[in-house]
Scaffold this motif. Structure first.
Motif, short mmCIF file in Angstrom:
data_model
loop_
_atom_site.label_atom_id
_atom_site.label_comp_id
_atom_site.label_asym_id
_atom_site.label_seq_id
_atom_site.Cartn_x
_atom_site.Cartn_y
_atom_site.Cartn_z
N PHE A 34 38.96 -15.10 -26.92
CA PHE A 34 39.26 -15.67 -28.24
C PHE A 34 39.02 -17.18 -28.24
O PHE A 34 39.17 -17.84 -27.21
N TYR A 36 40.67 -20.20 -30.72
CA TYR A 36 41.55 -20.58 -31.81
C TYR A 36 41.37 -22.07 -32.10
O TYR A 36 41.05 -22.85 -31.20
N GLN A 38 43.28 -25.54 -34.00
CA GLN A 38 44.52 -26.11 -34.52
C GLN A 38 44.19 -27.41 -35.22
O GLN A 38 43.87 -28.41 -34.57
N GLY A 43 49.63 -24.78 -37.34
CA GLY A 43 49.59 -23.81 -36.25
C GLY A 43 48.15 -23.45 -35.93
O GLY A 43 47.22 -23.98 -36.52
N LEU A 44 47.99 -22.54 -34.98
CA LEU A 44 46.65 -22.12 -34.58
C LEU A 44 46.14 -21.04 -35.53
O LEU A 44 46.91 -20.25 -36.07
N LEU A 46 42.65 -18.17 -35.85
CA LEU A 46 41.54 -17.58 -35.11
C LEU A 46 40.20 -18.07 -35.66
O LEU A 46 39.95 -18.04 -36.85
N LYS A 49 36.47 -13.87 -31.97
CA LYS A 49 36.90 -13.15 -30.78
C LYS A 49 35.81 -12.20 -30.32
O LYS A 49 35.01 -11.69 -31.13
N GLU A 88 41.91 -29.50 -32.55
CA GLU A 88 42.00 -29.06 -31.15
C GLU A 88 41.60 -27.60 -31.08
O GLU A 88 42.02 -26.78 -31.91
N PHE A 90 41.24 -24.09 -28.73
CA PHE A 90 41.79 -23.40 -27.57
C PHE A 90 41.03 -22.12 -27.30
O PHE A 90 40.84 -21.30 -28.19
N PHE A 101 46.15 -18.99 -22.54
CA PHE A 101 45.42 -20.05 -23.23
C PHE A 101 44.92 -21.11 -22.24
O PHE A 101 45.59 -21.41 -21.24
N PHE B 104 49.83 -17.47 -36.26
CA PHE B 104 50.78 -18.49 -35.84
C PHE B 104 51.50 -19.13 -37.02
O PHE B 104 50.93 -19.32 -38.11
N GLY B 105 52.74 -19.50 -36.77
CA GLY B 105 53.46 -20.35 -37.70
C GLY B 105 53.04 -21.81 -37.52
O GLY B 105 52.27 -22.13 -36.62
N PRO B 106 53.58 -22.70 -38.36
CA PRO B 106 53.16 -24.11 -38.31
C PRO B 106 53.77 -24.90 -37.16
O PRO B 106 53.33 -26.01 -36.89
#
Lengths: 111, 113
Positions: A34, A36, A38, A43-44, A46, A49, A88, A90, A101, B104-106
């Motif tokens: 994957f 991801y 940010q 949050g992250l 997708l 994948k 960023e 990941f 990760f 994901f949440g924040p």
């Protein structure tokens, strides 16, 4: 145990230049891979994948990644970046029932 | 759209306090996760849960506990907060297995003084 290496902690690049963010993993068994992203203060989410099949995976926002089993790599690429790609990134790989990760690569796009 | 919400974006607590971080997902996902994110270390898994009342230790469970009484809610508990637990905490959920996308949440940025 599985591990994920993102060799570059920071990648500075000018707008409209191509970029490659590198990711290597340690396992010799079949894995899911994957990427991801940010964005600042979020949050992250997708990007893309790889589960099986074609080794070239296309993701959102013009990114793609190539799965290379012999080199255990899954590098992320974009032919022309925008300021809005500053974030960023990941890389992650499955290990049993968990995701492992990498430490992340900060992509900074300059005008 | 999947939505994962976390109770606070920013939290400041004192050493020794009991801290609760709440996470709620609205997509009936089986799996829920708690991670902490630190610069240069990426995301590290604290605990995860496959089902109501079930929990599994992740890679760094020490100093934390979790609770999942309802399918949509997964709580992270710091029994006695310490300064080395100052971090960004991210909650995530996914439908079933490891091939599934995690949502994901924040995040909650916790500072322990």
């Amino acid at each position: 145990a599985q591990s994920v290496t993102q060799l570059d902690s920071q990648v500075p690049v000018f707008e409209e230049a191509p970029v490659e963010l590198r990711c290597n993993y340690s396992s010799s068994v079949s894995v899911y891979l994957f990427w991801y992203v940010q964005y600042p203060n979020q949050g992250l989410q997708l990007l893309l994948k790889y589960l099986s099949g074609s080794t070239l995976v296309k993701g959102i926002n013009g990114f793609d990644a190539e799965f290379n089993k012999s080199q255990t790599s899954f590098h992320l690429r974009k032919p022309s970046v925008h300021i809005s790609d500053t974030a960023e990134y990941f890389c992650a790989v499955t290990y049993t029932d968990k995701l492992i990760f990498g430490t992340g690569t900060r992509l900074q796009v300059f005008p | 759209d999947v939505k994962v919400t976390q109770s606070s974006r920013y939290l400041v607590k004192r050493t020794g306090e009991k801290v609760f971080l709440e996470c709620v997902q609205d997509m009936d996902h089986e799996n829920m996760f708690w991670y902490r994110q630190d610069p240069g270390l990426g995301l590290r898994l604290i605990y995860f849960s496959y089902d109501v009342k079930m929990k599994e230790k992740g890679d760094i469970p020490e100093g934390y506990s979790v609770s999942r009484e309802k399918k949509e809610r997964f709580s992270l508990i710091l029994e006695s907060a310490s300064t080395n637990q100052t971090s960004m905490y991210l909650c995530a959920s996914s439908p079933t297995g490891p091939a599934d996308t995690q949502y994901f949440g924040p995040g909650t940025r916790l500072t322990v003084l």
